[in-house]
Every structure is written in structure tokens, then in C-alpha cells.
Design a protein around this motif. Sequence first.
Motif, PDB file in Angstrom:
ATOM      1  N   UNK A  37     -12.928  10.429  -3.095  1.00  0.00           N
ATOM      2  CA  UNK A  37     -12.414   9.467  -4.070  1.00  0.00           C
ATOM      3  C   UNK A  37     -10.893   9.490  -4.103  1.00  0.00           C
ATOM      4  N   UNK A  38     -10.303  10.687  -4.000  1.00  0.00           N
ATOM      5  CA  UNK A  38      -8.837  10.812  -3.966  1.00  0.00           C
ATOM      6  C   UNK A  38      -8.255  10.099  -2.752  1.00  0.00           C
ATOM      7  N   UNK A  39      -8.927  10.229  -1.606  1.00  0.00           N
ATOM      8  CA  UNK A  39      -8.466   9.553  -0.388  1.00  0.00           C
ATOM      9  C   UNK A  39      -8.528   8.042  -0.546  1.00  0.00           C
ATOM     10  N   UNK A  40      -9.600   7.539  -1.168  1.00  0.00           N
ATOM     11  CA  UNK A  40      -9.735   6.098  -1.375  1.00  0.00           C
ATOM     12  C   UNK A  40      -8.659   5.592  -2.333  1.00  0.00           C
ATOM     13  N   UNK A  41      -8.373   6.354  -3.381  1.00  0.00           N
ATOM     14  CA  UNK A  41      -7.313   5.970  -4.327  1.00  0.00           C
ATOM     15  C   UNK A  41      -5.962   5.922  -3.624  1.00  0.00           C
ATOM     16  N   UNK A  42      -5.722   6.891  -2.743  1.00  0.00           N
ATOM     17  CA  UNK A  42      -4.478   6.903  -1.977  1.00  0.00           C
ATOM     18  C   UNK A  42      -4.385   5.674  -1.078  1.00  0.00           C
ATOM     19  N   UNK A  43      -5.511   5.296  -0.457  1.00  0.00           N
ATOM     20  CA  UNK A  43      -5.547   4.091   0.375  1.00  0.00           C
ATOM     21  C   UNK A  43      -5.238   2.848  -0.460  1.00  0.00           C
ATOM     22  N   UNK A  44      -5.796   2.790  -1.660  1.00  0.00           N
ATOM     23  CA  UNK A  44      -5.550   1.638  -2.531  1.00  0.00           C
ATOM     24  C   UNK A  44      -4.088   1.560  -2.966  1.00  0.00           C
ATOM     25  N   UNK A  45      -3.467   2.710  -3.180  1.00  0.00           N
ATOM     26  CA  UNK A  45      -2.033   2.723  -3.529  1.00  0.00           C
ATOM     27  C   UNK A  45      -1.211   2.131  -2.387  1.00  0.00           C
ATOM     28  N   UNK A  46      -1.555   2.522  -1.143  1.00  0.00           N
ATOM     29  CA  UNK A  46      -0.840   1.987   0.021  1.00  0.00           C
ATOM     30  C   UNK A  46      -1.058   0.484   0.147  1.00  0.00           C
ATOM     31  N   UNK A  47      -2.314   0.045  -0.015  1.00  0.00           N
ATOM     32  CA  UNK A  47      -2.612  -1.383   0.105  1.00  0.00           C
ATOM     33  C   UNK A  47      -1.978  -2.192  -1.019  1.00  0.00           C
ATOM     34  N   UNK A  48      -1.846  -1.585  -2.183  1.00  0.00           N
ATOM     35  CA  UNK A  48      -1.230  -2.275  -3.316  1.00  0.00           C
ATOM     36  C   UNK A  48       0.242  -2.588  -3.027  1.00  0.00           C
ATOM     37  N   UNK A  49       0.892  -1.738  -2.227  1.00  0.00           N
ATOM     38  CA  UNK A  49       2.290  -1.986  -1.858  1.00  0.00           C
ATOM     39  C   UNK A  49       2.424  -3.279  -1.067  1.00  0.00           C
ATOM     40  N   UNK A  50       1.390  -3.628  -0.278  1.00  0.00           N
ATOM     41  CA  UNK A  50       1.426  -4.893   0.458  1.00  0.00           C
ATOM     42  C   UNK A  50       1.400  -6.066  -0.517  1.00  0.00           C
ATOM     43  N   UNK A  51       0.628  -5.941  -1.596  1.00  0.00           N
ATOM     44  CA  UNK A  51       0.626  -6.981  -2.626  1.00  0.00           C
ATOM     45  C   UNK A  51       1.979  -7.109  -3.295  1.00  0.00           C
ATOM     46  N   UNK A  52       2.635  -5.972  -3.552  1.00  0.00           N
ATOM     47  CA  UNK A  52       3.981  -5.991  -4.138  1.00  0.00           C
ATOM     48  C   UNK A  52       4.958  -6.671  -3.181  1.00  0.00           C
ATOM     49  N   UNK A  53       4.849  -6.349  -1.885  1.00  0.00           N
ATOM     50  CA  UNK A  53       5.707  -6.967  -0.863  1.00  0.00           C
ATOM     51  C   UNK A  53       5.554  -8.492  -0.880  1.00  0.00           C
ATOM     52  N   UNK A  54       4.309  -8.974  -0.896  1.00  0.00           N
ATOM     53  CA  UNK A  54       4.070 -10.419  -0.918  1.00  0.00           C
ATOM     54  C   UNK A  54       4.586 -11.049  -2.210  1.00  0.00           C
ATOM     55  N   UNK A  55       4.455 -10.329  -3.320  1.00  0.00           N
ATOM     56  CA  UNK A  55       4.970 -10.827  -4.600  1.00  0.00           C
ATOM     57  C   UNK A  55       6.487 -11.009  -4.542  1.00  0.00           C
ATOM     58  N   UNK A  56       7.202 -10.052  -3.954  1.00  0.00           N
ATOM     59  CA  UNK A  56       8.663 -10.142  -3.854  1.00  0.00           C
ATOM     60  C   UNK A  56       9.060 -11.317  -2.967  1.00  0.00           C
ATOM     61  N   UNK A  57       8.354 -11.495  -1.834  1.00  0.00           N
ATOM     62  CA  UNK A  57       8.649 -12.631  -0.952  1.00  0.00           C
ATOM     63  C   UNK A  57       8.409 -13.939  -1.685  1.00  0.00           C
ATOM     64  N   UNK A  58       7.320 -14.020  -2.442  1.00  0.00           N
ATOM     65  CA  UNK A  58       7.046 -15.224  -3.232  1.00  0.00           C
ATOM     66  C   UNK A  58       8.124 -15.488  -4.267  1.00  0.00           C
ATOM     67  N   UNK A  59       8.633 -14.420  -4.889  1.00  0.00           N
ATOM     68  CA  UNK A  59       9.686 -14.566  -5.897  1.00  0.00           C
ATOM     69  C   UNK A  59      10.967 -15.129  -5.277  1.00  0.00           C
ATOM     70  N   UNK A  60      11.373 -14.577  -4.126  1.00  0.00           N
ATOM     71  CA  UNK A  60      12.615 -15.059  -3.507  1.00  0.00           C
ATOM     72  C   UNK A  60      12.434 -16.461  -2.919  1.00  0.00           C
ATOM     73  N   UNK A  61      11.212 -16.817  -2.541  1.00  0.00           N
ATOM     74  CA  UNK A  61      10.959 -18.193  -2.112  1.00  0.00           C
ATOM     75  C   UNK A  61      11.200 -19.162  -3.271  1.00  0.00           C
ATOM     76  N   UNK A  62      10.746 -18.781  -4.470  1.00  0.00           N
ATOM     77  CA  UNK A  62      11.004 -19.609  -5.653  1.00  0.00           C
ATOM     78  C   UNK A  62      12.497 -19.646  -5.985  1.00  0.00           C
ATOM     79  N   UNK A  63      13.150 -18.514  -5.850  1.00  0.00           N
ATOM     80  CA  UNK A  63      14.567 -18.419  -6.203  1.00  0.00           C
ATOM     81  C   UNK A  63      15.429 -19.310  -5.315  1.00  0.00           C
ATOM     82  N   UNK A  64      15.102 -19.372  -4.017  1.00  0.00           N
ATOM     83  CA  UNK A  64      15.916 -20.139  -3.076  1.00  0.00           C
ATOM     84  C   UNK A  64      15.324 -21.514  -2.763  1.00  0.00           C
TER      85      UNK A  64
END
Length: 532
Positions: free
Chosen positions: A217-244
Motif C-alpha cells: 500500500x505504501x508503494x502504491x501511495x508513493x506511485x500516486x504521489x509521483x503521478x499526481x505531479x503530472x497533474x500539477x504539471x498539466x495544471x501549470x501549463x493550462x494556467x500559463x496558457x490562460x495567462x498568455x
Amino acid sequence: MLSVMLDNFLGRLPDKPLCQHMPKLNWLDFEGNNIHSLRNTTFNSCATLTVLVLRKNRIRTISDNTFSSLTMLDELDLANNRIETFPSLLLKDIKDLSQLNISHNPIQKIQADQFDYVLKLKSLSLEGIEIPNIQRRMFMPLRNLTHIYFKKFQYCGFAPHVRNCKPNTDGISSLENLLASIVQRVFVWVVSVITCFGNIFVICTRPYIRSENKLHATSIISLCCADCLMGVYLFVIGYYDLKYRGEYNENAQAWMDSMQCRLVGSLAILSTEVSVLLLTYLTLEKYICIVYPFRCLKPGKLRTVTMLVLIWIIGFVIAFIPLSNQTFFHNYYGTNGVCFPLHSEKPESTAAQIYSVIIFLGVNLAAFIIIVFSYSSMFYSIHRTAIMATEIHNHIKKEMTLAKRFFFIVFTDALCWIPIFILKLLSLLQVEIPGSISSWVVIFILPINSALNPILYTITTRPFKEMINQIWNNYKQRQSGGNKTSQKDYSPSFFWVEMWPLQDISPDIMKPGLYTDSEVSVSTHSTRLSCT
């Protein structure tokens, strides 16, 4: 007066002034000949010349004062020659020039003040020319410039005041928007929300799944933390797309050179590499569990925590090494608007290209091969054991269920990584890759694993379904308002052994009193079939 000498295999121009017998010549076209050089005296008498075409020759050298007499020249075409050095003072006397074409020449460097003398220039063509030292200073004096043509879309960011710049997109960004198409702009937000919500949901619910194996379960949670960073990355790209939005070209170069772009790019690589390494680690643990169930290969707490920490350290090192030495890697993450270093085109630095190949065709390809081999071996092992089992029908049914799970895990990995491997190989072979393909890979394909991993590794598993079923039954009983017996909390019919063999399960868990369903019979083989 017009003079045209096309495709005449003319090897050189006369040493004497070319226009001495044609003083009113205003158009001269030498396209498609074999002229090798231009001398100072060639155009001395051509003061009325307004158009000079020398494209598709073999010109290598041009003397500094070659065009000094052409004070009325309006158009100069030197495209498709072999010019490597463009003299800095070559244009100083043709101040009325409005069109200049020097495209498709092997020019090594363009001086910062190269165009300072042609302030009336309206059209400038630099197609097919690599400009490693490109800067805004080169084009800022050209306030009348309305059309400019580059080799790369990214160069347009250095001439933001020019109304028409070609190419106007690299498949990812356009002159107006960081994300060129409406599909990209919608998709980046949808995938960001799905990825973040799915992984956060699993991180919050995973500890409550009735699984004895907390290390898994700890390994799966760690995997989800890593995958969640990809969602954060896409969110930031979406934000700067709106900004510019609507004015991206004016901010493109500043954005790609910014620390924000480099950090968000390193975040995407951190997510990608940690996810790949964790999937490989989880796959190998499953492989050991299923193929060698009776060997003493129990993953202890110390080993699991050490492996997780080591994987995150490796991920951080891979992601942040390019930020440590800008001289060596140049702008590793700022080669496109989404700050992802796919490098489908030749990057600014050879070191960046080598590093990118090591990561994508070294580490990630090796991990993908390990995952495919391991799942194939697991399925073969389960298939062989099922054939030898007594309850053939039961085991084959479980075998097919697990085969589907294995297929989808390998399929999503292949769907995500095979296009990237192909792109990297094609780029090494110097095959020109359309920008729209890179866009599909970065925005559409790369986040697939991050979005689907919570579903494949948690939401579709039997323990998760048991937990949801228990919560739903308890909720229905509370709503019914019946007698005390009906209000008794629902408990699952059995305790699902999620990953490890029976020898790893504590004796208390296996006591008959814990089970209320007489159908439960946990054997070593059924445990192996449940390893998903």
C-alpha cells in the motif's frame, strides 16, 4: 530594363563592371547558375538596379563592398547558396532595401547588428538557417518589418513586434496561444483534473483498504504521489496558457527562458521517471510473488522503504541535473512552450541530446522491457499452474480475469512509451517530425499512465471494491432505520490477500472466526491468482 540569365551554367561574373553598357538596368536575375563568388567591382555601375536575384547558385564568398553601389536596391535574393559567413557590413549601403532573402544557406552565425543598416526592411527570410546566437537585439531595429520567415517556430519569440512570422506554430504553440488548438486547451484541463483527483482519492483511501500488506500500500501511495505531479504539471501549463491567451508570441521567449518553465519541466520529468521506476519495482515484486511463491523473498519494511527513497532520489537527480549546468545543457527544458524535453528536433546542445537519449532510450526502454517480460512470465506461470489444478473451470476463469488485468497494464504502458521511443529513434536518424505529432505525445499520450495508474492498481482491484461495497451496505442499513440486527455493519465475505503469498500473512488474519462466508477457502494458488 530587365536582364534575365536563368540556368545558363554561368560559372563566374566578369571582373569588369557588369552594367557599364546598361546604365539603366533595374532588374537582374542570375537564378540557377554556377556562380561561386561575388567581387567588389561586379556591380559598381549598377546604380539604378532595384532587384537582384542570385538564388540557386554556388556562392561561397561575398566581398564586403559588393553591394556598395546599389543604393536603389529594393530586393536582394541570395537563397539556396553555400554562404557560410555573412559579412557584418555587407548591407550598410543598401539602406532602401525592403526584401531580403538569405534562406537555406549554411550560415554559421548572424551578427547581432547584422540588419542595423536596412531599417526600411519589410520582409526577411531566414528559412533553413540555425541561429544558435539568436536574440531580440537582431530584429528590434527593424520596426517596419511585417513578414519574417524562420526555420523554427521558437525563433518567432525573438521578433514579437513582427505581425506575420512563419512558421506560425510548432504543433504545440501558436503565435497567439501557448496551446495551439482548442482540443489541447480543453484536454490539458480535463486530464489535469482526472489525474489529480484520481491519485489524491487513492492516496486518501488506500490506508483504509483491508489489506494486511501495508508495504505494498505504501508503494502504491508513493506511485500516486509521483503521478499526481503530472497533474500539477498539466495544471501549470493550462494556467500559463490562460495567462498568455492571445499574446503568446510577445511572451514566448521570456516564458521558455524562465525559471518557472524549467521547474515545471523538471517536475514533469520527476513524475515520469519516478512513476516508471516505481512501476518497474512493483512489477518485479509481483513477479517474485507469483513465479517464486515459496522462496524466502519476503519484502521487508527496511528494504521497501529503502527502495522507495532510492527511487525518489534517482528521480530528483535525473530531473534536476540539466538545471545544474546551463553552459553544458543550455536551455534543456525551454525548447517548446510546454517545457517538456522530448527533443524531437536537434537541440541546442549535443549534451542535451545525449542526455535525452540516455533517459528515454536507456532507462525508460529498459524499464518497459522488464515490465513486458515480467508480466508475460507471470501469466505463463499462472497458466501452467491452472492447468495442473483440480478445479479447472474455477482456475481458468480466474486466469482469464487476471490475464485481462495484465493485458491492460502492459497495453497502457506500451501506448504511453512506444510512441516516445519511436520519436527518439526517428530524431536520431534525423527524420523530420511534424510538430503536431510531438503535441500529441506530450499533451495526449504522456499523461495516460498517470491518469490510469490509480484505476489499474487500486480502483479496479478486489480490496477496493470490497471496501466500497462495505461502505455502501453500511450506508443503506443506516438509511433503512430498521432493527438492531439490520443496523449491524456489513463486513466483507473474506479478507482479500492482495499481493503476497500466504507465508507473509499473520496467523490472526487466517483464523476461521474472521470469516462469515462458508465459501471462503484461501489457498496458495488462489493467493497467487489474486496478485494484481
